[in-house]
Design an enzyme around this catalytic site. Structure first.
Site, PDB file in Angstrom:
ATOM      1  NE  ARG A   1      -3.635  -2.231   2.657  1.00  0.00           N
ATOM      2  CZ  ARG A   1      -3.406  -3.377   3.286  1.00  0.00           C
ATOM      3  NH1 ARG A   1      -2.232  -3.559   3.890  1.00  0.00           N
ATOM      4  NH2 ARG A   1      -4.308  -4.340   3.328  1.00  0.00           N
TER       5      ARG A   1
ATOM      6  CE  LYS B   1      -7.789  -0.906   5.129  1.00  0.00           C
ATOM      7  NZ  LYS B   1      -8.456  -0.931   3.797  1.00  0.00           N
TER       8      LYS B   1
ATOM      9  CG  HIS C   1      -4.228   0.764  -4.061  1.00  0.00           C
ATOM     10  ND1 HIS C   1      -3.613   0.602  -2.826  1.00  0.00           N
ATOM     11  CD2 HIS C   1      -5.178  -0.204  -4.132  1.00  0.00           C
ATOM     12  CE1 HIS C   1      -4.179  -0.403  -2.184  1.00  0.00           C
ATOM     13  NE2 HIS C   1      -5.129  -0.919  -2.954  1.00  0.00           N
TER      14      HIS C   1
ATOM     15  NE  ARG D   1      -2.910  -3.824  -1.233  1.00  0.00           N
ATOM     16  CZ  ARG D   1      -2.494  -4.645  -0.266  1.00  0.00           C
ATOM     17  NH1 ARG D   1      -1.199  -4.838  -0.098  1.00  0.00           N
ATOM     18  NH2 ARG D   1      -3.347  -5.266   0.519  1.00  0.00           N
TER      19      ARG D   1
ATOM     20  CG  HIS E   1      -6.315  -8.887   1.357  1.00  0.00           C
ATOM     21  ND1 HIS E   1      -6.452  -9.290   0.034  1.00  0.00           N
ATOM     22  CD2 HIS E   1      -6.117  -7.543   1.313  1.00  0.00           C
ATOM     23  CE1 HIS E   1      -6.325  -8.237  -0.761  1.00  0.00           C
ATOM     24  NE2 HIS E   1      -6.122  -7.181  -0.016  1.00  0.00           N
TER      25      HIS E   1
ATOM     26  CE1 TYR F   1      -6.166  -7.350  -6.896  1.00  0.00           C
ATOM     27  CE2 TYR F   1      -6.413  -8.447  -4.783  1.00  0.00           C
ATOM     28  CZ  TYR F   1      -6.148  -7.315  -5.519  1.00  0.00           C
ATOM     29  OH  TYR F   1      -5.865  -6.139  -4.872  1.00  0.00           O
TER      30      TYR F   1
END
Length: 285
Positions: free
Chosen positions: A133, A158, A224, A227, A250, A259
């Protein structure tokens, strides 16, 4: 709003909200107070709903931006002011679901080739090579590189989580050349003006857009997008989704699973049911 602001900031820190989230929440409440010209604790739920409608229909803010404001107001009124949910419940504008446009491998390579500044090229390559990120890339430290294990350590990403991601041999060579030339001490990519601080996010965004323009890439995406490309290219290369989930940090597999919608091999490798139909006696033309 000084007393209320201090209380709200304390509430957010205690609940582990990220710094940028805290900034966005405080700013949202301050703008609400400015809009009505009174203290936010005197603003009613119907007034908050009218304000959200104003942002959506008159200011033409994106649904995602309005949802951030709604989350901020929910937090302020329920947590800081301790109003019950039955007394304060804001509807969330439903955001349209759009898939990002993915940079191809050729476009990513062109992005690097059109970044002559060594530091900027190393930054973009690190962001893509580790699937980072924006803030994670900006806040990398020299000590986060582990050339023995070939990993990059992401500290407090995150969700306040540490994780490890990939450090490719190609990236390691690029980073060594960059380090020999510029000798960063603490931050891997320090600010150009204040070297004891990390690179500011807006600087990183400018670096990406400048490289994108030089490479002639017209796909609408920000930094982004590197990523997204990292995850999609790994999936197309045969890496399993659980590994990609860990590399991206995640919390939910469903977040990573999106994805599959972006990976070209999963689209091109699927046969249309029309081609699978067998119709005996059908006339071929």
């Amino acid at each position: 709003m000084s007393t209320l602001r201090k209380q709200m900031e304390a509430d957010m820190v205690l609940r582990g909200l990220a710094y940028r989230t805290r900034q966005a929440y405080v700013e949202s409440v301050a703008k609400l107070a400015k809009f009505y010209g009174k203290s936010p604790d005197q603003i009613t739920e119907p007034e908050c709903q009218s304000y959200l409608l104003h942002l959506l229909t008159e200011r033409k803010l994106a649904h995602s931006s309005c949802n951030v404001v709604a989350s901020a107001l929910q937090f302020f009124y329920r947590v800081t002011l301790k109003r019950r949910e039955t007394e304060f419940c804001l509807p969330r504008p439903k955001a349209p679901q759009r898939l990002p446009q993915i940079l191809s491998r050729e476009e990513v390579a062109a992005l690097f080739d059109h970044t002559p500044n060594q530091k900027h090229r190393a930054f973009l390559m690190t962001t893509y090579g580790g699937g980072l990120r924006l803030l994670e890339a900006c806040h990398l430290k020299v000590s986060d590189l582990d050339s023995d294990r070939m990993t990059l350590r992401v500290e407090q990403g995150k969700g306040a989580k540490d994780r490890y991601t990939l450090l490719s041999p190609h990236l390691l060579k690029e980073l060594r050349r960059y380090w020999i030339a510029q000798r960063p001490a603490l931050w891997l990519f320090p600010s150009a003006r204040v070297t004891h601080l990390p690179m500011p996010p807006h600087t990183a965004q400018r670096i990406f857009y400048a490289a994108k323009d030089r490479a002639g890439i017209t796909k609408p995406c920000g930094i982004h997008g590197l990523r997204h490309a990292f995850a999609t290219h790994l999936l197309e290369g045969g890496v399993d989704v659980h590994t990609i989930q860990r590399l991206l940090g995640h919390g939910s597999l469903s977040t990573t699973a999106r994805y599959f919608h972006l990976a070209q091999k999963h689209l091109s490798g699927a046969a249309s049911p029309l081609d699978l139909l067998e119709r005996p006696g059908a006339v071929r033309r």
